[in-house]
Design a protein around this motif. Structure first.
Motif, PDB file in Angstrom:
ATOM      1  N   ARG A  37     -52.545 -33.800   1.288  1.00 20.34           N
ATOM      2  CA  ARG A  37     -52.389 -34.991   0.765  1.00 20.34           C
ATOM      3  C   ARG A  37     -52.562 -36.268   1.375  1.00 20.34           C
ATOM      4  NH1 ARG A  37     -49.570 -35.691  -4.303  1.00 20.34           N
ATOM      5  NH2 ARG A  37     -47.948 -37.103  -3.362  1.00 20.34           N
ATOM      6  N   GLU A  38     -52.219 -36.192   2.684  1.00 20.48           N
ATOM      7  CA  GLU A  38     -52.182 -37.304   3.429  1.00 20.48           C
ATOM      8  C   GLU A  38     -53.482 -37.535   3.891  1.00 20.48           C
ATOM      9  OE1 GLU A  38     -49.974 -39.715   3.260  1.00 20.48           O
ATOM     10  OE2 GLU A  38     -49.043 -38.274   1.761  1.00 20.48           O
ATOM     11  N   ARG A  57     -55.418 -39.114   1.353  1.00 18.26           N
ATOM     12  CA  ARG A  57     -54.983 -40.475   1.265  1.00 18.26           C
ATOM     13  C   ARG A  57     -56.126 -41.383   2.163  1.00 18.26           C
ATOM     14  NH1 ARG A  57     -51.160 -40.901  -2.157  1.00 18.26           N
ATOM     15  NH2 ARG A  57     -49.812 -39.189  -1.030  1.00 18.26           N
ATOM     16  N   PRO A 117     -60.246 -40.439   1.722  1.00 18.43           N
ATOM     17  CA  PRO A 117     -60.739 -39.745   0.147  1.00 18.43           C
ATOM     18  C   PRO A 117     -62.154 -39.637   0.205  1.00 18.43           C
ATOM     19  CG  PRO A 117     -60.445 -42.096   0.092  1.00 18.43           C
ATOM     20  CD  PRO A 117     -59.865 -41.590   1.421  1.00 18.43           C
ATOM     21  N   VAL A 129     -45.153 -40.083   0.844  1.00 21.48           N
ATOM     22  CA  VAL A 129     -45.840 -40.719  -0.394  1.00 21.48           C
ATOM     23  C   VAL A 129     -45.663 -39.792  -1.421  1.00 21.48           C
ATOM     24  CG1 VAL A 129     -47.575 -42.449  -1.202  1.00 21.48           C
ATOM     25  CG2 VAL A 129     -46.959 -42.252   1.173  1.00 21.48           C
ATOM     26  N   LYS A 188     -49.959 -39.935  -6.245  1.00 21.70           N
ATOM     27  CA  LYS A 188     -51.121 -38.940  -6.142  1.00 21.70           C
ATOM     28  C   LYS A 188     -52.092 -39.577  -5.190  1.00 21.70           C
ATOM     29  CE  LYS A 188     -54.786 -38.855  -9.206  1.00 21.70           C
ATOM     30  NZ  LYS A 188     -55.971 -38.434  -8.174  1.00 21.70           N
ATOM     31  N   PRO A 189     -52.735 -38.742  -4.504  1.00 24.57           N
ATOM     32  CA  PRO A 189     -53.791 -39.389  -3.273  1.00 24.57           C
ATOM     33  C   PRO A 189     -55.008 -39.594  -4.554  1.00 24.57           C
ATOM     34  CG  PRO A 189     -53.458 -37.049  -3.381  1.00 24.57           C
ATOM     35  CD  PRO A 189     -52.450 -37.373  -4.224  1.00 24.57           C
ATOM     36  N   PRO A 190     -55.956 -40.311  -3.976  1.00 25.19           N
ATOM     37  CA  PRO A 190     -57.083 -41.001  -4.693  1.00 25.19           C
ATOM     38  C   PRO A 190     -58.244 -40.067  -4.860  1.00 25.19           C
ATOM     39  CG  PRO A 190     -57.076 -41.757  -2.418  1.00 25.19           C
ATOM     40  CD  PRO A 190     -56.105 -41.184  -2.539  1.00 25.19           C
ATOM     41  N   HIS A 234     -56.054 -33.774  -7.709  1.00 19.56           N
ATOM     42  CA  HIS A 234     -55.046 -32.948  -6.938  1.00 19.56           C
ATOM     43  C   HIS A 234     -54.494 -32.141  -8.265  1.00 19.56           C
ATOM     44  CE1 HIS A 234     -50.629 -32.909  -5.637  1.00 19.56           C
ATOM     45  NE2 HIS A 234     -51.456 -31.665  -5.397  1.00 19.56           N
ATOM     46  N   GLU A 292     -47.998 -38.053 -10.056  1.00 23.07           N
ATOM     47  CA  GLU A 292     -48.187 -37.751  -8.464  1.00 23.07           C
ATOM     48  C   GLU A 292     -49.292 -36.717  -8.340  1.00 23.07           C
ATOM     49  OE1 GLU A 292     -43.507 -38.080  -7.596  1.00 23.07           O
ATOM     50  OE2 GLU A 292     -44.353 -36.025  -8.406  1.00 23.07           O
ATOM     51  N   ARG A 293     -49.878 -36.149  -9.481  1.00 21.70           N
ATOM     52  CA  ARG A 293     -50.975 -35.204  -9.486  1.00 21.70           C
ATOM     53  C   ARG A 293     -51.618 -35.353 -10.699  1.00 21.70           C
ATOM     54  NH1 ARG A 293     -48.534 -33.407 -13.928  1.00 21.70           N
ATOM     55  NH2 ARG A 293     -46.817 -32.518 -13.552  1.00 21.70           N
TER      56      ARG A 293
END
Length: 231
Positions: free
Chosen positions: A116-117, A120, A123, A165, A168-170, A173, A195-196
């Motif tokens: 996820r990081e 982020r 992306p 964090v 949700k990542p960009p 997910h 968050e997803r």
């Protein structure tokens, strides 16, 4: 702290089930670690969980390879916890496996938090993130591993060297989780709507996400369906 419902820690009977999964996990430690799947397949990077390594994810990588992915391990040895340079190390790994193609990131447990990081941070280089029993949501202590993690990693779970964090990542997910997971609270691995993108419940132990051929094939099927909806 006491949690209830899906926020509660898994009961003892499920923890014992995880112990029974240790034997097949140990057997997988003798598997191959090099790239798997067709050389022209879409690239995928599998990031192992805490105290696991690329050999531990052999069944998962093989299932992805059978589905046509060109699958790579993280090639960073045993996952001993988050470090300040973890994301930079994973950026380097992306350079090593696919400089010009977006990569599918599949992270098992702690590896999902790393995925996820990474997504982020870069992306544009990530096709999607799939987390397998990863405690990316809720309280960092909503699992049975946090005490061991602090001893091995050398930092508090609520004060990691990487930012925690939950948003949700960009990138797309998919969160895969299981009520049979004996280590992670369901809510922590399922996450909340913001968050997803999607969550799917599977029926496997926490260890099964990486070592069970039945579970890993189900993981691949869910990934395929998810990507068709988010391509």
């Amino acid at each position: 702290m006491t949690w209830e419902g899906d926020d509660a820690l898994p009961p003892l009977r499920l923890r014992l089930g995880e112990a029974a999964s240790l034997l097949p996990r140990m057997w997988r430690t003798f598997g191959p670690t090099g790239p798997l799947g067709p050389k022209d397949g879409s690239p995928a990077l599998v990031i192992p969980g805490f105290i696991a390594h690329d050999r531990t994810t052999g069944a998962l990588r093989q299932s992805l390879a059978e589905a046509g992915w060109r699958v790579h391990g993280w090639a960073r040895g045993i996952n001993l916890g988050a470090r300040a340079d973890t994301v930079d190390q994973l950026k380097t790994r992306l350079d090593e496996i696919a400089e010009d193609r977006p990569v599918l990131l599949v992270g098992w447990s702690l590896g999902g938090l790393f995925a996820r990081e990474l997504a982020r941070a870069v992306p544009e280089r990530v096709r999607a993130v799939v987390t397998l029993g990863s405690p990316f949501s809720g309280d960092p202590k909503q699992n049975h591993v946090w005490r061991l993690y602090e001893r091995v990693a050398g930092h508090k779970v609520d004060d990691p060297p990487l930012p925690r964090v939950t948003g949700k990542p960009p990138v797309p997910h998919l969160a895969l989780w299981s009520r049979k997971d004996g280590l992670i609270a369901p809510r922590a691995a399922r996450g909340l709507d913001h968050e997803r993108d999607e969550e799917v419940e599977l029926s496997c132990t926490h260890m099964g996400f990486g070592v069970s051929r039945r579970a890993t094939r189900e993981v691949v099927r869910e990934i395929d369906k998810f990507l068709k909806r988010h391509s």
